[in-house]
Design an enzyme around this catalytic site. Structure first.
Site, PDB file in Angstrom:
ATOM      1  N   GLY A  12       0.817  -1.208   0.000  1.00  0.00           N
ATOM      2  CA  GLY A  12       0.000   0.000   0.000  1.00  0.00           C
ATOM      3  C   GLY A  12       0.849   1.257   0.000  1.00  0.00           C
ATOM      4  N   ASP A  13       0.194   2.393  -0.218  1.00  0.00           N
ATOM      5  CA  ASP A  13       0.854   3.706  -0.230  1.00  0.00           C
ATOM      6  C   ASP A  13       1.960   3.807  -1.279  1.00  0.00           C
ATOM      7  OD1 ASP A  13      -0.771   4.482   1.900  1.00  0.00           O
ATOM      8  OD2 ASP A  13       0.658   3.697   3.369  1.00  0.00           O
ATOM      9  N   LYS A  16      -0.594   5.178  -5.635  1.00  0.00           N
ATOM     10  CA  LYS A  16      -1.650   4.811  -6.593  1.00  0.00           C
ATOM     11  C   LYS A  16      -2.492   6.021  -6.996  1.00  0.00           C
ATOM     12  CE  LYS A  16      -3.162   1.882  -3.574  1.00  0.00           C
ATOM     13  NZ  LYS A  16      -2.051   1.938  -2.613  1.00  0.00           N
ATOM     14  N   GLY A  40      -5.799   5.845   1.830  1.00  0.00           N
ATOM     15  CA  GLY A  40      -5.540   7.282   1.780  1.00  0.00           C
ATOM     16  C   GLY A  40      -4.748   7.529   0.515  1.00  0.00           C
ATOM     17  N   HIS A  41      -5.380   8.120  -0.489  1.00  0.00           N
ATOM     18  CA  HIS A  41      -4.737   8.318  -1.793  1.00  0.00           C
ATOM     19  C   HIS A  41      -4.513   9.809  -2.022  1.00  0.00           C
ATOM     20  CE1 HIS A  41      -6.403   4.203  -3.348  1.00  0.00           C
ATOM     21  NE2 HIS A  41      -5.678   4.098  -2.259  1.00  0.00           N
ATOM     22  N   THR A  42      -3.289  10.166  -2.314  1.00  0.00           N
ATOM     23  CA  THR A  42      -2.943  11.578  -2.443  1.00  0.00           C
ATOM     24  C   THR A  42      -2.739  11.982  -3.897  1.00  0.00           C
ATOM     25  OG1 THR A  42      -1.687  11.194  -0.424  1.00  0.00           O
ATOM     26  CG2 THR A  42      -1.425  13.364  -1.457  1.00  0.00           C
ATOM     27  N   ARG A 144     -23.298 -12.669   5.957  1.00  0.00           N
ATOM     28  CA  ARG A 144     -24.613 -12.424   5.344  1.00  0.00           C
ATOM     29  C   ARG A 144     -25.575 -11.676   6.262  1.00  0.00           C
ATOM     30  NH1 ARG A 144     -24.364 -18.528   4.099  1.00  0.00           N
ATOM     31  NH2 ARG A 144     -23.239 -18.211   6.049  1.00  0.00           N
ATOM     32  N   GLN A 223      -5.033  -0.274  -1.021  1.00  0.00           N
ATOM     33  CA  GLN A 223      -4.024  -1.120  -0.390  1.00  0.00           C
ATOM     34  C   GLN A 223      -3.069  -1.687  -1.455  1.00  0.00           C
ATOM     35  OE1 GLN A 223      -7.601  -1.941   0.771  1.00  0.00           O
ATOM     36  NE2 GLN A 223      -7.148  -0.051   1.818  1.00  0.00           N
ATOM     37  N   ARG A 310       5.706   5.184   8.674  1.00  0.00           N
ATOM     38  CA  ARG A 310       5.765   3.909   7.942  1.00  0.00           C
ATOM     39  C   ARG A 310       7.121   3.253   8.150  1.00  0.00           C
ATOM     40  NH1 ARG A 310       3.426   6.958   2.751  1.00  0.00           N
ATOM     41  NH2 ARG A 310       1.278   7.134   3.427  1.00  0.00           N
ATOM     42  N   LYS A 336       8.387   7.778  -6.520  1.00  0.00           N
ATOM     43  CA  LYS A 336       9.339   8.259  -5.510  1.00  0.00           C
ATOM     44  C   LYS A 336      10.799   7.977  -5.846  1.00  0.00           C
ATOM     45  CE  LYS A 336       7.824   9.203  -1.330  1.00  0.00           C
ATOM     46  NZ  LYS A 336       7.274   9.183   0.044  1.00  0.00           N
ATOM     47  N   GLY A 420       8.321  13.038  -8.364  1.00  0.00           N
ATOM     48  CA  GLY A 420       7.862  14.050  -7.418  1.00  0.00           C
ATOM     49  C   GLY A 420       6.368  13.859  -7.227  1.00  0.00           C
TER      50      GLY A 420
HETATM   51  P1  GDP Z   1      -1.460   5.602  -2.286  1.00  0.00           P
HETATM   52  O1  GDP Z   1      -2.168   5.160  -1.057  1.00  0.00           O
HETATM   53  O2  GDP Z   1      -0.853   4.457  -3.034  1.00  0.00           O
HETATM   54  O3  GDP Z   1      -2.304   6.464  -3.189  1.00  0.00           O
HETATM   55  O4  GDP Z   1      -0.233   6.500  -1.801  1.00  0.00           O
HETATM   56  P2  GDP Z   1      -0.289   7.647  -0.660  1.00  0.00           P
HETATM   57  O5  GDP Z   1      -0.919   8.844  -1.245  1.00  0.00           O
HETATM   58  O6  GDP Z   1      -0.814   7.123   0.612  1.00  0.00           O
HETATM   59  O7  GDP Z   1       1.260   7.885  -0.410  1.00  0.00           O
HETATM   60  C1  GDP Z   1       2.127   8.302  -1.399  1.00  0.00           C
HETATM   61  C2  GDP Z   1       2.754   9.642  -0.994  1.00  0.00           C
HETATM   62  O8  GDP Z   1       3.856   9.905  -1.829  1.00  0.00           O
HETATM   63  C3  GDP Z   1       1.817  10.821  -1.179  1.00  0.00           C
HETATM   64  O9  GDP Z   1       2.132  11.817  -0.243  1.00  0.00           O
HETATM   65  C4  GDP Z   1       2.152  11.296  -2.597  1.00  0.00           C
HETATM   66  O10 GDP Z   1       1.860  12.668  -2.819  1.00  0.00           O
HETATM   67  C5  GDP Z   1       3.621  11.069  -2.622  1.00  0.00           C
HETATM   68  N1  GDP Z   1       4.209  10.762  -3.929  1.00  0.00           N
HETATM   69  C6  GDP Z   1       3.701  10.014  -4.941  1.00  0.00           C
HETATM   70  N2  GDP Z   1       4.611   9.895  -5.936  1.00  0.00           N
HETATM   71  C7  GDP Z   1       5.701  10.575  -5.525  1.00  0.00           C
HETATM   72  C8  GDP Z   1       6.999  10.803  -6.097  1.00  0.00           C
HETATM   73  O11 GDP Z   1       7.329  10.338  -7.179  1.00  0.00           O
HETATM   74  N3  GDP Z   1       7.876  11.539  -5.355  1.00  0.00           N
HETATM   75  C9  GDP Z   1       7.566  12.058  -4.142  1.00  0.00           C
HETATM   76  N4  GDP Z   1       8.489  12.740  -3.493  1.00  0.00           N
HETATM   77  N5  GDP Z   1       6.359  11.857  -3.583  1.00  0.00           N
HETATM   78  C10 GDP Z   1       5.459  11.129  -4.259  1.00  0.00           C
HETATM   79  P1  IMO Z   2      -3.764   2.680   0.595  1.00  0.00           P
HETATM   80  O1  IMO Z   2      -4.938   2.432  -0.321  1.00  0.00           O
HETATM   81  C1  IMO Z   2      -1.142   1.048   3.653  1.00  0.00           C
HETATM   82  C2  IMO Z   2      -2.932  -1.789   6.482  1.00  0.00           C
HETATM   83  C3  IMO Z   2      -3.066  -1.372   7.932  1.00  0.00           C
HETATM   84  C4  IMO Z   2      -2.924  -2.720   8.617  1.00  0.00           C
HETATM   85  C5  IMO Z   2      -3.667  -3.657   7.642  1.00  0.00           C
HETATM   86  C6  IMO Z   2      -5.100  -3.948   8.041  1.00  0.00           C
HETATM   87  O2  IMO Z   2      -3.642   4.084   1.037  1.00  0.00           O
HETATM   88  O3  IMO Z   2      -2.525   2.109   0.015  1.00  0.00           O
HETATM   89  P2  IMO Z   2      -7.347  -2.539   7.933  1.00  0.00           P
HETATM   90  O4  IMO Z   2      -7.703  -1.221   8.565  1.00  0.00           O
HETATM   91  O5  IMO Z   2      -7.439  -2.546   6.446  1.00  0.00           O
HETATM   92  O6  IMO Z   2      -8.067  -3.692   8.545  1.00  0.00           O
HETATM   93  O7  IMO Z   2      -5.781  -2.742   8.319  1.00  0.00           O
HETATM   94  O8  IMO Z   2      -3.622  -3.024   6.384  1.00  0.00           O
HETATM   95  N1  IMO Z   2      -3.545  -0.868   5.504  1.00  0.00           N
HETATM   96  C7  IMO Z   2      -2.846  -0.059   4.696  1.00  0.00           C
HETATM   97  N2  IMO Z   2      -1.521   0.170   4.610  1.00  0.00           N
HETATM   98  N3  IMO Z   2      -1.983   1.639   2.795  1.00  0.00           N
HETATM   99  C8  IMO Z   2      -3.310   1.399   2.848  1.00  0.00           C
HETATM  100  O9  IMO Z   2      -4.176   1.875   1.926  1.00  0.00           O
HETATM  101  C9  IMO Z   2      -3.801   0.546   3.857  1.00  0.00           C
HETATM  102  N4  IMO Z   2      -5.027   0.115   4.206  1.00  0.00           N
HETATM  103  C10 IMO Z   2      -4.855  -0.753   5.207  1.00  0.00           C
HETATM  104  O10 IMO Z   2      -2.051  -0.486   8.306  1.00  0.00           O
HETATM  105  O11 IMO Z   2      -1.576  -3.110   8.640  1.00  0.00           O
HETATM  106 MG    MG Z   3      -2.188   5.552   0.996  1.00  0.00          MG
END
Ligand code: GDP
Ligand code: IMO
Ligand code: MG
Length: 430
Positions: A12-13, A16, A40-42, A144, A223, A310, A336, A420
């Site tokens: 995750g993170d 995406k 949490g998607h940024t 269910r 995720q 993280r 990144k 970035g």
């Molecule tokens: P997601 O959950 O997969 O959508 O990812 P998140 O948004 O939780 O975390 C990714 C973080 O990295 C966010 O703060 C993005 O703005 C940032 N990000 C994404 N791509 C890049 C990159 O290429 N470089 C940098 N420095 N930050 C990035």
């Molecule tokens: P995005 O979409 C990173 C992790 C939690 C925990 C496990 C189970 O932003 O990539 P849950 O609340 O789903 O039952 O937690 O999964 N987790 C994530 N880690 N990015 C996420 O979403 C996550 N969603 C859940 O930290 O380890």
């Molecule tokens: Mg995220």
């Protein structure tokens, strides 16, 4: 028919949201197929930073219709707050361009309370969930007895919410957790039903028609592969199928939609994880601080949903190859890359070792990962800042070599390189 699936290839993170935003520029639909507000998607556009938990990241592009698919678990409170946040940022949010599947399950305060109580009961063995009620909501779905978005339209909805709270109270009582008063929850959900009823529809029907009409549907995974309930590091996983095939079930699409689908695996240039569970390439000390960042930048490695730091480590090529296979990844989007600038040497995990044997692939997936030692290959780093690079040839040779090695290791080409957080900081590889 054009289905494009964007799925996380790690824990995750991976970035995406940012990659979905890139593809959404030329999409007609953007649809989330799994999870809930644990995600949490940024997306960063200039000075505007959008943090999306439920609404597909593609909604920022005005021509996109956004869909919350049947595979999701939706907290209506979070959804309404997010809709307001988007409106304040100037994004049109109306039934004209946002749909909620009538088959998506609802999350209630009772689910959230149960999530926390179960985590507390697990003690040292806790999963480190986001506390958003995800596990309990999917448990109710599988048992269910869940409540679905379509139920909000039924005349006995409030009564059913009350029964659900009373039922959950029984378990909360057994766990010694405080009980919830059903009455205010019923009132709250009556208001949510009124606010959301015009958004509720059979989204499967609409997506099928869109694909048949030659429209582009972008499926946004939440995720990542290693958090998938079946294919992740069980039990330290989430409760849904995060992987690309989950897009079909989670959006109500038939197998024919998969023919010719583009499957983009989003992979961070290093590895991160939030929550408990095995992480073979995890690093500590000064290197961890360097990769995580101090928290001064919005992209530093602190959870978008929970703010937790993280865990960080070197890129794990064995797990990436596994992700390519399980998802059917046709191309990679690497994010990144800019964070690695300035490191003398990079390490890349190319195999594992256990009991004197070397493993290029896992025989039992990511089970019992803690018994394996990573085997590293060292590659030279680069000192240049890459954040202004916009073409493959702009990248330092060592950065290109690192990306080429990743592609060779996992068998999928690198098609996008993010340098970035900002929308424009992207290299499309020819
Ligand atoms: P997601 O959950 O997969 O959508 O990812 P998140 O948004 O939780 O975390 C990714 C973080 O990295 C966010 O703060 C993005 O703005 C940032 N990000 C994404 N791509 C890049 C990159 O290429 N470089 C940098 N420095 N930050 C990035
Ligand atoms: P995005 O979409 C990173 C992790 C939690 C925990 C496990 C189970 O932003 O990539 P849950 O609340 O789903 O039952 O937690 O999964 N987790 C994530 N880690 N990015 C996420 O979403 C996550 N969603 C859940 O930290 O380890
Ligand atoms: Mg995220």
């Amino acid at each position: 028919m054009t289905l494009q699936i964007i799925a996380g290839a790690q824990w995750g993170d991976e970035g995406k949201g940012r990659i979905v935003d890139w593809f959404a520029a030329s999409a007609d639909y953007a649809a989330r197929y799994n999870g809930g507000d644990n995600a949490g998607h940024t997306v960063t556009v200039g000075s505007q930073v959008y943090k999306m938990h439920l609404v597909p990241s593609g909604i920022i592009h005005p021509q996109v219709t956004a869909v919350l698919g049947n595979g999701m678990v939706v907290n209506p409170r979070t959804l309404l707050d997010e809709m307001d946040m988007l409106r304040r940022a100037g994004v049109e949010v109306s039934p004209r361009r946002l749909r909620l599947s009538c088959f998506a399950h609802l999350i209630t305060p009772a689910h959230r309370a149960l999530d926390s109580a179960l985590e507390a009961a697990r003690g040292k063995g806790s999963i480190g969930t986001t506390g958003r009620g995800i596990g309990p909501a999917y448990t109710d779905k599988a048992s269910r007895r869940g409540l679905r978005a379509g139920d909000m339209l039924a005349t006995d909805f409030c009564e059913r919410i009350g029964d659900h709270v009373a039922e959950t109270n029984r378990t909360l009582g057994l766990l010694g957790a405080p009980l919830l008063d059903p009455a205010p929850v019923c009132d709250e959900y009556r208001q949510y039903a009124a606010a959301l009823k015009d958004y509720v529809t059979d989204t499967s029907l609409e997506l099928d028609a869109a694909l048949r009409a030659g429209k582009t549907v972008l499926a946004e995974g939440a995720q990542g592969t290693l958090l998938d309930i079946d294919f992740g590091t069980y039990p330290f996983v989430t409760s849904s199928n995060t992987t690309a095939p989950g897009a079909l079930i989670g959006l109500g699409l038939g197998l024919n939609a998969a023919a010719g689908a583009r499957v983009v695996g989003v992979v961070k240039a290093f590895q991160t994880r939030v929550g408990s569970g095995p992480f073979p390439t995890e690093v500590g000390g000064a290197l961890a601080e360097r990769l995580r960042g101090s928290g001064a930048h919005p992209w530093d490695e602190y959870g978008t949903t929970t703010g937790r730091p993280r865990r960080v480590g070197w890129l794990d090529g064995v797990l990436l190859r596994y992700a390519v296979r399980i998802n059917g990844i046709s191309e990679l989007a690497v994010t990144k890359l800019d964070i690695l600038s300035g490191l003398e040497t990079l390490r890349l995990c190319v195999a594992y070792e256990a009991g004197g044997r070397r493993f290029e692939d896992l025989e039992r997936g990511p089970a019992a990962l803690e018994t394996f030692q990573p085997v590293y290959e060292e590659l030279p780093g680069w000192q240049e800042d890459v954040s202004a690079c916009r073409r493959w040839d702009d990248l330092p040779p060592a950065a290109r070599a690192y990306l080429e090695r990743i592609a060779a290791l996992c068998g999928a080409p690198v098609r996008l390189v993010s340098v970035g957080a900002e929308r424009e900081q992207m290299i499309a590889v020819a």
